[in-house]
Scaffold this motif. Structure first.
Motif, short mmCIF file in Angstrom:
data_model
loop_
_atom_site.label_atom_id
_atom_site.label_comp_id
_atom_site.label_asym_id
_atom_site.label_seq_id
_atom_site.Cartn_x
_atom_site.Cartn_y
_atom_site.Cartn_z
N UNK A 39 0.82 -1.21 0.00
CA UNK A 39 0.00 0.00 0.00
C UNK A 39 0.86 1.26 0.00
N UNK A 40 2.16 1.11 0.17
CA UNK A 40 3.06 2.27 0.16
C UNK A 40 3.94 2.30 -1.09
N UNK A 41 3.65 1.48 -2.07
CA UNK A 41 4.44 1.45 -3.29
C UNK A 41 4.00 2.55 -4.25
N UNK A 43 3.13 2.44 -7.52
CA UNK A 43 1.90 2.20 -8.29
C UNK A 43 0.64 2.46 -7.47
N UNK A 44 0.66 2.11 -6.19
CA UNK A 44 -0.51 2.37 -5.36
C UNK A 44 -0.69 3.86 -5.12
N UNK A 45 0.41 4.60 -5.01
CA UNK A 45 0.33 6.05 -4.84
C UNK A 45 -0.34 6.69 -6.05
N UNK A 46 -0.09 6.15 -7.23
CA UNK A 46 -0.73 6.68 -8.43
C UNK A 46 -2.25 6.63 -8.29
N UNK A 47 -2.76 5.55 -7.72
CA UNK A 47 -4.21 5.44 -7.52
C UNK A 47 -4.69 6.45 -6.49
#
Length: 257
Positions: A39-41, A43-47
């Motif tokens: 959840x801290x990667x 790609x997830x930040x992009x969401x």
């Protein structure tokens, strides 16, 4: 093993050899076990970033004509600067503009207070900070953002003018980003008004004596900033600018307004 067996496609992604994941995307989605570092990667930040844009656009898309007002969070309610902010918010509301601020205390609270008490729409766009800072109590519509650049987009996209009250580094950041966007025609040319000649006069003189005299900006660039002490003149500057733009676009007959 064939070459095809050394390749895995996952949507638009391609993995080869040792980079091939040991599990599929669906397995990772449905399996609740294991660490939560994902959840801290990035790609997830992009969401998360996408969701902030969607929420911000949804919140602000039906605002009436609006003005973004910048200023320090450190100004106290008993100061002259705070009283000036309240008056500016009041004048904008009476002129039919919504007031958008950073949603915090100080000058932001003052402008929101003036707008709300005058019956105008008062908007606060807060930011998550290491220290606690909640939205001020004079906000009709508000949102707290994780990312500064998403928040700045909202300040620009839904405003027809920028009003800059006395402030520190954050206010200077917002001021010069706004001026740069106008100078480079990234946004339609609209007014950037500095309120407080005594406070901002030295900065304006420095721009003329250092930037202009050294050829680092064009003479016309100094006209992007307008100084005033009068909240009524703030409204007049904004109205005149919008009238000029409308007339150039053929939307209002010359001499009307």
């Amino acid at each position: 093993m064939t070459e095809e067996e050394h390749i895995r496609h996952a949507g638009p992604l391609t993995y080869r050899g040792r980079a091939i994941p040991q599990t599929t995307t669906d397995q990772r989605l449905l399996d609740q076990r294991g660490p939560t570092d994902w959840v801290h990667t990035d790609p997830w930040r992009v969401l998360r970033i996408q969701s902030e844009f969607v929420e911000g656009f949804g919140l602000l898309s039906e605002l009436p004509s609006a003005v973004s007002v910048f200023g320090s969070a450190r100004v106290t309610p008993d100061s002259d600067h705070y009283a000036l902010g309240v008056t500016v918010g009041t004048r904008l509301a009476r002129a039919g503009y919504a007031t958008i601020t950073g949603g915090g205390p100080g000058m932001m609270e003052a402008a929101n207070k003036g707008a709300q008490e005058a019956g105008g729409m008062s908007v606060g766009l807060g930011i998550e900070l290491p220290f606690e800072q909640t939205l001020n109590p004079y906000i009709d519509v508000g949102m707290t953002f994780r990312y500064f650049f998403v928040r700045k987009t909202m300040f620009v996209k839904y405003a027809q003018a920028f009003v800059v009250l006395p402030g520190g580094f954050g206010t200077l950041d917002e001021l010069f980003e706004a001026v740069t966007l106008v100078q480079t025609n990234k946004v339609t040319r609209f007014p950037v008004v500095l309120v407080g000649r005594e406070f901002w006069g030295g900065l304006y003189e420095w721009i003329e004596s250092r930037l202009l005299e050294n050829g680092l900006i064009s003479p016309a660039d100094t006209e992007l900033l307008q100084l005033t002490d009068d909240p009524d003149e703030v409204v007049d500057i904004i109205r005149k600018s919008h009238l000029d733009i409308a007339q150039r676009n053929g939307e209002v007959p010359p001499g009307v307004g």
